[in-house]
Design a protein around this motif. Structure first.
Motif, mmCIF file in Angstrom:
data_model
loop_
_atom_site.group_PDB
_atom_site.id
_atom_site.type_symbol
_atom_site.label_atom_id
_atom_site.label_comp_id
_atom_site.label_asym_id
_atom_site.label_seq_id
_atom_site.Cartn_x
_atom_site.Cartn_y
_atom_site.Cartn_z
ATOM 1 N N PRO A 1 0.801 -1.238 0.000
ATOM 2 C CA PRO A 1 0.000 0.000 0.000
ATOM 3 C C PRO A 1 0.824 1.274 0.000
ATOM 4 N N ALA A 2 2.103 1.189 0.404
ATOM 5 C CA ALA A 2 2.949 2.383 0.473
ATOM 6 C C ALA A 2 3.132 3.030 -0.895
ATOM 7 N N ARG A 3 2.984 2.252 -1.950
ATOM 8 C CA ARG A 3 3.077 2.819 -3.297
ATOM 9 C C ARG A 3 1.839 3.631 -3.671
ATOM 10 N N ILE A 4 0.767 3.459 -2.887
ATOM 11 C CA ILE A 4 -0.519 4.063 -3.227
ATOM 12 C C ILE A 4 -0.857 5.260 -2.350
ATOM 13 N N PHE A 5 -0.826 5.078 -1.009
ATOM 14 C CA PHE A 5 -1.306 6.159 -0.145
ATOM 15 C C PHE A 5 -0.356 7.341 -0.129
ATOM 16 N N SER A 6 -0.863 8.480 0.343
ATOM 17 C CA SER A 6 -0.117 9.758 0.368
ATOM 18 C C SER A 6 0.242 10.232 -1.033
ATOM 19 N N GLY A 7 -0.545 9.841 -2.016
ATOM 20 C CA GLY A 7 -0.251 10.171 -3.409
ATOM 21 C C GLY A 7 0.516 9.033 -4.043
ATOM 22 N N THR A 8 -0.030 8.453 -5.097
ATOM 23 C CA THR A 8 0.616 7.298 -5.719
ATOM 24 C C THR A 8 2.031 7.642 -6.181
ATOM 25 N N ASN A 9 2.841 6.617 -6.358
ATOM 26 C CA ASN A 9 4.211 6.870 -6.806
ATOM 27 C C ASN A 9 4.247 7.495 -8.189
ATOM 28 N N GLU A 10 3.232 7.190 -9.006
ATOM 29 C CA GLU A 10 3.165 7.843 -10.326
ATOM 30 C C GLU A 10 2.938 9.348 -10.180
ATOM 31 N N ILE A 11 2.103 9.729 -9.212
ATOM 32 C CA ILE A 11 1.875 11.147 -8.953
ATOM 33 C C ILE A 11 3.145 11.809 -8.440
ATOM 34 N N GLN A 12 3.892 11.114 -7.584
ATOM 35 C CA GLN A 12 5.152 11.675 -7.095
ATOM 36 C C GLN A 12 6.116 11.930 -8.252
ATOM 37 N N LYS A 13 6.163 10.984 -9.189
ATOM 38 C CA LYS A 13 7.039 11.173 -10.349
ATOM 39 C C LYS A 13 6.575 12.345 -11.205
ATOM 40 N N ASN A 14 5.265 12.517 -11.345
ATOM 41 C CA ASN A 14 4.744 13.680 -12.077
ATOM 42 C C ASN A 14 5.176 14.976 -11.399
ATOM 43 N N ASN A 15 5.061 15.011 -10.055
ATOM 44 C CA ASN A 15 5.443 16.221 -9.325
ATOM 45 C C ASN A 15 6.933 16.517 -9.462
ATOM 46 N N ILE A 16 7.740 15.475 -9.394
ATOM 47 C CA ILE A 16 9.191 15.653 -9.524
ATOM 48 C C ILE A 16 9.542 16.106 -10.939
ATOM 49 N N ALA A 17 8.904 15.478 -11.936
ATOM 50 C CA ALA A 17 9.167 15.855 -13.327
ATOM 51 C C ALA A 17 8.800 17.316 -13.579
ATOM 52 N N ARG A 18 7.672 17.739 -13.016
ATOM 53 C CA ARG A 18 7.252 19.133 -13.187
ATOM 54 C C ARG A 18 8.272 20.075 -12.554
ATOM 55 N N ALA A 19 8.781 19.713 -11.375
ATOM 56 C CA ALA A 19 9.779 20.555 -10.709
ATOM 57 C C ALA A 19 11.092 20.610 -11.481
ATOM 58 N N LEU A 20 11.387 19.545 -12.245
ATOM 59 C CA LEU A 20 12.609 19.515 -13.042
ATOM 60 C C LEU A 20 12.483 20.287 -14.345
ATOM 61 N N GLY A 21 11.251 20.752 -14.633
ATOM 62 C CA GLY A 21 11.045 21.527 -15.846
ATOM 63 C C GLY A 21 10.660 20.708 -17.052
ATOM 64 N N LEU A 22 10.275 19.467 -16.840
ATOM 65 C CA LEU A 22 9.857 18.625 -17.960
ATOM 66 C C LEU A 22 8.454 18.984 -18.405
ATOM 67 N N GLY A 23 8.165 18.759 -19.667
ATOM 68 C CA GLY A 23 6.847 19.091 -20.194
ATOM 69 C C GLY A 23 6.690 20.550 -20.542
ATOM 70 N N GLY A 24 7.817 21.227 -20.795
ATOM 71 C CA GLY A 24 7.743 22.626 -21.203
ATOM 72 C C GLY A 24 7.609 23.596 -20.047
ATOM 73 N N ARG A 25 7.754 23.113 -18.811
ATOM 74 C CA ARG A 25 7.650 23.983 -17.636
ATOM 75 C C ARG A 25 9.036 24.397 -17.180
ATOM 76 N N SER A 26 9.106 25.559 -16.562
ATOM 77 C CA SER A 26 10.379 26.022 -16.012
ATOM 78 C C SER A 26 10.652 25.316 -14.703
ATOM 79 N N PRO A 27 11.889 24.898 -14.459
ATOM 80 C CA PRO A 27 12.215 24.232 -13.183
ATOM 81 C C PRO A 27 11.882 25.131 -12.003
ATOM 82 N N ARG A 28 11.368 24.527 -10.919
ATOM 83 C CA ARG A 28 11.029 25.287 -9.714
ATOM 84 C C ARG A 28 12.211 25.308 -8.770
ATOM 85 N N SER A 29 12.355 26.406 -8.059
ATOM 86 C CA SER A 29 13.404 26.512 -7.055
ATOM 87 C C SER A 29 13.099 25.579 -5.892
#
Length: 386
Positions: free
Chosen positions: A356-384
């Motif tokens: 269940p640890a892969r699911i609760f508190s936001g799935t691991n796929e969601i965590q990867k989406n959040n990390i990717a967004r912070a890295l500037g992937l998908g045309g977004r600017s990296p976040r500080s």
């Protein structure tokens, strides 16, 4: 950098681990009275008030110490589901009250929740709003000096035994981050009902169920934070949960690693201990590497919380690393024990509790989406990463 706890924290963790080992063993089947008895014992140890200021009955400690105590509980207590419930109570419920509660709310609830006399649950997930929290349908409509709540929450940890609920609602549907509002709702409030306890693949010791609101009237004084401030409450609870709660799996992995080493040194095949076979020894080394890597990432995230960091990447990385390492540790333990690993015991239990640890508190796929967004992937600017 300092990678060691101070002497006081070390002693506290040793005491908590020993207490958990000897006093928190769970029954084979969930039993509400026994659950509450063990819960009060944890409260008496002070482990429910780690992050709560001393003025409200807590220990007044930071995230690093809170994570260390969770790791000690996970190491000492074989009932990982029970420890998970403790973490959900502390990090998803008490921290929002500490951060956003009025003085009256803090005085009323924090001493009871720290002592173990009361249990809290955080209602976030809905049938149609899991990862997409901004699409929740539970409504809170203002009527005079009160709000009327209607809607359904699912997968709510501790709900079958909870005395108080932190409830996320939509006060302005379609309002995005500013459309959510949080409330503190006491159990027994007319219109609040809890469904049947779930039977789960893992974390059996953590009671979980649906929560329903049918014209549930809540005084405006029970709003947690300002109207429209619910997303801030949600983000705060998730940052603490994704960091400190997951420390319990560090303790579980440490225990599983130790038992795997002991088994590999005792089990004889072809006239020698299987720990001497490279296939087994390398698997155990990989378990140790994943544990140490995940541990460093988690305590780095906790260190950031203690310094007021608003970085959302560190908690996401910690949650991702710890949950994946815990699942693999369970798989490795089962493989090392062979036929015994698929029988009821510590290895298969560790695997089921880790899934269940892969699911609760936001799935691991969601965590990867959040990390990717912070890295500037998908045309977004990296976040500080402050």
């Amino acid at each position: 950098m300092n990678f060691e706890f101070d002497a006081q924290t070390d002693q506290m963790c040793a005491t908590i681990a020993d207490f958990a080992r000897n006093r928190l063993a769970g029954p084979d089947a969930f039993e509400p009275d026994g659950f509450r008895r063990r819960w009060r014992l944890v409260g008496e140890q002070g482990a429910l008030g780690t992050v709560v200021p001393s003025a409200y009955g807590g220990l007044g400690q930071g995230a690093v110490t809170a994570a260390a105590i969770m790791e000690a509980l996970g190491y000492g207590c074989m009932d990982t589901g029970f420890v998970f419930s403790l973490g959900a109570h502390v990090f998803a419920c008490l921290t929002p009250i500490v951060e956003f509660g009025t003085e009256e709310q803090k005085q009323r609830w924090l001493p009871l929740l720290c002592s173990g006399k009361r249990i809290a649950a955080h209602c976030i997930t809905e049938p149609e709003a899991g990862s997409d929290a901004l699409s929740m349908r539970t409504r809170a409509e203002r009527r005079g000096d009160a709000y009327v709540l209607n809607g359904d929450k699912s997968f709510t940890t501790n709900s079958p035994v909870a005395d108080v609920f932190i409830v996320q609602t939509a006060t302005r549907p379609g309002g995005g981050c500013f459309g959510l509002t949080s409330f503190v709702v006491e159990a027994g409030t007319p219109g609040l009902t809890v469904g049947k306890r779930y039977e789960k693949v893992g974390l059996d010791g953590s009671p979980t169920a649906d929560v329903h609101f049918d014209d549930c009237t809540v005084p405006a004084s029970q709003m947690l934070g300002p109207e429209g401030g619910g997303f801030g409450v949600f983000r705060t609870s998730m940052a603490w949960e994704r960091t400190c709660l997951f420390a319990l799996y560090l303790g579980t992995m440490r225990r599983v690693l130790e038992t795997s080493i002991a088994y590999a040194n005792e089990r004889q095949q072809f006239g020698t201990a299987i720990g001497g076979f490279q296939a087994v020894s390398h698997r155990i080394v990989d378990m140790a590497v994943r544990l140490e890597t995940a541990r460093l990432m988690l305590y780095r995230a906790a260190w950031g919380l203690d310094r007021g960091s608003t970085d959302e990447v560190a908690p996401a990385l910690a949650k991702l690393a710890v949950s994946e390492a815990a699942v693999q540790a369970g798989l490795d333990a089962v493989q090392i024990q062979g036929g015994l690993g698929v029988l009821h015991g510590q290895a298969e239990t560790a695997l089921r509790d880790a899934l269940p640890a892969r699911i609760f508190s936001g799935t691991n796929e969601i965590q990867k989406n959040n990390i990717a967004r912070a890295l500037g992937l998908g045309g977004r600017s990296p976040r500080s990463r402050a």
